[in-house]
Design a protein around this motif. Structure first.
Motif, PDB file in Angstrom:
ATOM      1  N   ALA A  23      11.848  -0.784  77.919  1.00 55.43           N
ATOM      2  CA  ALA A  23      13.290  -0.940  77.675  1.00 55.43           C
ATOM      3  C   ALA A  23      13.601  -2.352  77.201  1.00 55.43           C
ATOM      4  CB  ALA A  23      14.068  -0.610  78.942  1.00 55.43           C
ATOM      5  N   CYS A  50      12.693  -2.740  73.644  1.00 54.89           N
ATOM      6  CA  CYS A  50      13.587  -2.027  72.726  1.00 54.89           C
ATOM      7  C   CYS A  50      14.748  -2.906  72.266  1.00 54.89           C
ATOM      8  CB  CYS A  50      14.140  -0.764  73.382  1.00 54.89           C
ATOM      9  SG  CYS A  50      12.926   0.554  73.487  1.00 54.89           S
ATOM     10  N   GLU A  51      15.075  -3.936  73.036  1.00 54.52           N
ATOM     11  CA  GLU A  51      16.189  -4.813  72.679  1.00 54.52           C
ATOM     12  C   GLU A  51      15.760  -5.725  71.539  1.00 54.52           C
ATOM     13  OE1 GLU A  51      17.147  -6.945  76.222  1.00 54.52           O
ATOM     14  OE2 GLU A  51      17.572  -5.108  77.340  1.00 54.52           O
ATOM     15  N   THR A  85      11.228   8.132  74.432  1.00 51.08           N
ATOM     16  CA  THR A  85      10.801   8.928  75.587  1.00 51.08           C
ATOM     17  C   THR A  85       9.278   8.955  75.594  1.00 51.08           C
ATOM     18  OG1 THR A  85      10.903  10.964  74.291  1.00 51.08           O
ATOM     19  CG2 THR A  85      12.831  10.431  75.623  1.00 51.08           C
ATOM     20  N   ASN A 119      15.127   5.258  77.063  1.00 52.36           N
ATOM     21  CA  ASN A 119      16.501   5.115  76.578  1.00 52.36           C
ATOM     22  C   ASN A 119      16.745   6.207  75.539  1.00 52.36           C
ATOM     23  OD1 ASN A 119      15.270   4.175  74.235  1.00 52.36           O
ATOM     24  ND2 ASN A 119      15.670   2.041  74.688  1.00 52.36           N
ATOM     25  N   ASP A 120      17.850   6.134  74.810  1.00 53.03           N
ATOM     26  CA  ASP A 120      18.156   7.184  73.844  1.00 53.03           C
ATOM     27  C   ASP A 120      17.191   7.191  72.661  1.00 53.03           C
ATOM     28  OD1 ASP A 120      19.120   4.718  73.031  1.00 53.03           O
ATOM     29  OD2 ASP A 120      20.804   5.564  71.911  1.00 53.03           O
ATOM     30  N   ARG A 121      16.442   6.121  72.486  1.00 55.82           N
ATOM     31  CA  ARG A 121      15.535   5.996  71.352  1.00 55.82           C
ATOM     32  C   ARG A 121      14.082   6.328  71.695  1.00 55.82           C
ATOM     33  NH1 ARG A 121      14.766   0.257  68.528  1.00 55.82           N
ATOM     34  NH2 ARG A 121      13.239   0.926  67.040  1.00 55.82           N
TER      35      ARG A 121
END
Length: 141
Positions: free
Chosen positions: A97, A100-101, A9, A5-7
């Protein structure tokens, strides 16, 4: 680089792939072709993961994280090494992912005024029925 995601890699060098023989039927290739893939990812020491994501990932993965801190994913549904490899990476990306939530904080609810009144009325009724059972002459001595 694998973009989660954008946060987050991931560097592909952090992933270890081991190709093993798949279980189940395989016909003539059953003892010759190693199509199953075991993906290993060092979840505890990965520089790609922020600390909060790392904690949630290890918690969510459960038994898939061994004592050495490596997350292990076995993919053997497909017939080729490459498709099993892709499947394992996709599953790892999904897990990260999900980690990350941030979990939504629990806000304690309050009982409604009506439910409080019903509870107290029930207690009062119960108390009255018990008090009617007492012997009226027991208090006079």
């Amino acid at each position: 680089m694998i973009v989660v995601n954008d946060r987050v890699t991931l560097d592909e060098a952090e992933l270890e792939f081991e190709f093993i023989r798949s279980s189940g039927p395989g016909g003539q290739n059953v003892n010759k072709v190693s199509t199953a893939v075991r993906l290993r990812f060092d979840a505890t020491n990965s520089p790609s993961l922020p600390e909060d994501v790392r904690r949630r990932l290890i918690t969510q993965a459960g038994r898939r994280v061994g004592g050495d801190g490596f997350l292990s994913i076995l993919a053997q549904a497909e017939r080729t090494q490459e498709s099993n490899r892709r499947d394992a990476v996709e599953r790892l990306v999904e897990m990260i992912a999900k980690a990350c939530e941030r979990p939504k904080p629990r806000r304690p609810s309050r009982p409604t005024l009506g439910s409080q009144k019903r509870r107290l009325a029930s207690k009062k009724k119960h108390s009255e029925s018990k008090s009617r059972r007492k012997d009226p002459g027991a208090h006079e001595e």
